[in-house]
Design an enzyme around this catalytic site. Structure first.
Site, short mmCIF file in Angstrom:
data_model
loop_
_atom_site.label_atom_id
_atom_site.label_comp_id
_atom_site.label_asym_id
_atom_site.label_seq_id
_atom_site.Cartn_x
_atom_site.Cartn_y
_atom_site.Cartn_z
N MET A 180 -26.05 -21.43 26.34
CA MET A 180 -24.72 -20.63 25.54
C MET A 180 -24.43 -20.21 24.42
O MET A 180 -24.12 -19.58 24.13
CB MET A 180 -23.86 -21.05 26.41
CG MET A 180 -23.29 -22.67 26.38
SD MET A 180 -21.26 -22.99 27.53
CE MET A 180 -21.99 -24.63 27.19
N GLY A 186 -22.34 -21.47 31.77
CA GLY A 186 -21.97 -22.89 32.15
C GLY A 186 -21.40 -22.66 33.18
O GLY A 186 -20.60 -23.71 33.69
N HIS A 221 -14.61 -27.37 26.46
CA HIS A 221 -13.88 -28.57 26.33
C HIS A 221 -14.45 -29.82 25.66
O HIS A 221 -14.85 -31.14 25.51
CB HIS A 221 -12.63 -29.20 27.32
CG HIS A 221 -13.36 -29.34 28.44
ND1 HIS A 221 -12.68 -30.44 29.68
CD2 HIS A 221 -14.37 -29.19 29.39
CE1 HIS A 221 -13.13 -30.58 30.97
NE2 HIS A 221 -14.60 -29.51 30.40
N GLU A 226 -9.32 -31.97 24.56
CA GLU A 226 -8.62 -30.69 25.15
C GLU A 226 -7.43 -30.43 24.73
O GLU A 226 -7.08 -31.48 23.18
CB GLU A 226 -7.64 -31.71 26.33
CG GLU A 226 -8.31 -32.03 27.91
CD GLU A 226 -9.26 -31.08 28.25
OE1 GLU A 226 -9.44 -30.01 28.02
OE2 GLU A 226 -9.77 -31.93 29.69
N GLU A 238 -8.84 -24.19 31.51
CA GLU A 238 -9.22 -25.20 30.58
C GLU A 238 -7.75 -25.78 30.66
O GLU A 238 -7.09 -25.04 30.79
CB GLU A 238 -9.18 -24.75 29.32
CG GLU A 238 -11.20 -24.68 28.94
CD GLU A 238 -11.82 -25.76 29.07
OE1 GLU A 238 -11.14 -26.84 28.96
OE2 GLU A 238 -13.33 -25.81 29.31
#
Length: 354
Positions: free
Chosen positions: A243, A199, A260, A320, A289
């Site tokens: 992915m 990503g 996330h 999150e 993250e």
């Protein structure tokens, strides 16, 4: 004495009440700061001051921008009050460290991120947040309510917003995240001969890592419509794909601000594909993250909680995660152990080991 004490007590209560009202007013008009900063970026106020040697009078600036001096003065007064730009004793305007982060030229600025989040496309979903909650987690997601499709399909169908999205995320990674990773956690890339950025957007983030660690062969992996418009970077190969289907083979998988976007089930699926892509004994996944600490009351923690709200408005069940939630998805994906290392910014480095 009792009368004085009573008056003091009433005065204190009245002052506290006024402070609360002022705070509520700031919440009510919170959108104003975003809108005025967007105006400054679009007008290129900072860029213009910088191009003219760092100092400009109101007359010079309004002439260069072809703006009303009276209106521009009011915009600048508002921004100066917030530490964005400053007025010198010579009645000239100058940049500040904050305004430099919001210029639209140069590689080290966050203007593209602000342009993304303040765009009509990204603002519209917020009006659907309460309706989403009332659907008891089973209704249409706010972004899809606003635009008829989720964020990823919208970007695939709208090249202009896709570009704004990629540029915004790239600036956030390039200016905020990657320097913090290199500063505190450069050691995580030792011994990594090949690195797949899962990503990875337009590849600009991976290009910085490859430049910092020239022994790494970089693979930028993202959806075909993303990598098809990405520029070439030395040491980076673009690969298009999904992915959820596979991840290209590499010594380590790098995932930044991607997990996330998804719920636990999808997150585990992505991590399993990462695990299959890396060596059985020496492979690892490097995740950048946010880690939520619900007991932390700092300003940094407040930004992390804001990002959690953004995930709710813009993604399909994205969130999150806390330390416990990260441990769960990594264990379910088959990683034997993991470490979490804070950085100097809002993200942490989470390493999952096979």
């Amino acid at each position: 004495m009792d009368d004085i004490s009573t008056k003091d007590s009433k005065l204190k209560i009245e002052e506290e009440g006024n402070d609360i009202k002022i705070q509520v007013w700031k919440y009510i008009f919170g959108f104003v700061e975003m809108a005025v900063i967007k105006c400054a970026i679009e007008l290129k106020i900072g860029d213009t001051i910088e191009a003219h040697g760092g100092l400009m009078t109101l007359t010079e600036l309004s002439s260069s921008l072809n703006c009303s001096p009276l209106l521009l003065h009011r915009i600048l007064r508002f921004l100066i009050h917030r530490g964005i730009f400053k007025e010198e004793p010579t009645k000239s305007y100058a940049q500040t460290p904050m305004s430099r982060l919001l210029t639209s030229s140069g590689a080290h600025n966050l203007a593209p991120m602000h342009v993304l989040e303040s765009s009509l496309v990204m603002l519209a979903p917020w009006h659907n947040l309460s309706a989403y909650l009332k659907a008891n987690d089973g209704g249409t997601q706010p972004f899809e309510m606003a635009h008829g499709k989720d964020l990823w399909r919208y970007c695939a169908a709208n090249s202009s917003h896709n570009m704004v999205m990629n540029e915004g995320m790239a600036s956030f990674a390039r200016v905020v995240i990657v320097p913090a990773v290199l500063e505190r956690c450069g050691g995580v890339f030792e011994g990594v001969g090949s690195l797949v950025d899962v990503g990875g957007g337009n590849g600009s983030c991976l290009s910085v890592l490859v430049k910092a660690f020239p022994w790494i062969r970089g693979i930028n992996f993202d959806l075909p419509h993303v990598v098809s418009v990405s520029q070439e970077f030395e040491g980076v190969r673009h690969v298009g794909g999904n992915m959820f289907d596979f991840v290209p083979k590499a010594d380590a998988a790098f995932i930044m601000n991607a997990l996330h976007d998804w719920d636990d089930e999808d997150c585990i699926k992505i991590l399993k594909n990462c695990k299959e892509a890396i060596p059985e004994k020496t492979g690892k996944v490097i995740i950048v993250e946010v880690v939520i600490d619900e007991k932390d009351e700092s300003m940094v923690s407040d930004i992390r909680l804001m990002l959690d709200m953004i995930m709710m408005a813009h993604t399909i069940k994205g969130k999150e995660r806390t330390r416990e939630e990260w441990a769960y998805v990594l264990q379910e994906a088959g990683f034997s152990r993991h470490t979490i290392t804070p950085t100097s910014t809002i993200q942490s480095i989470i390493q999952g080991f096979v």
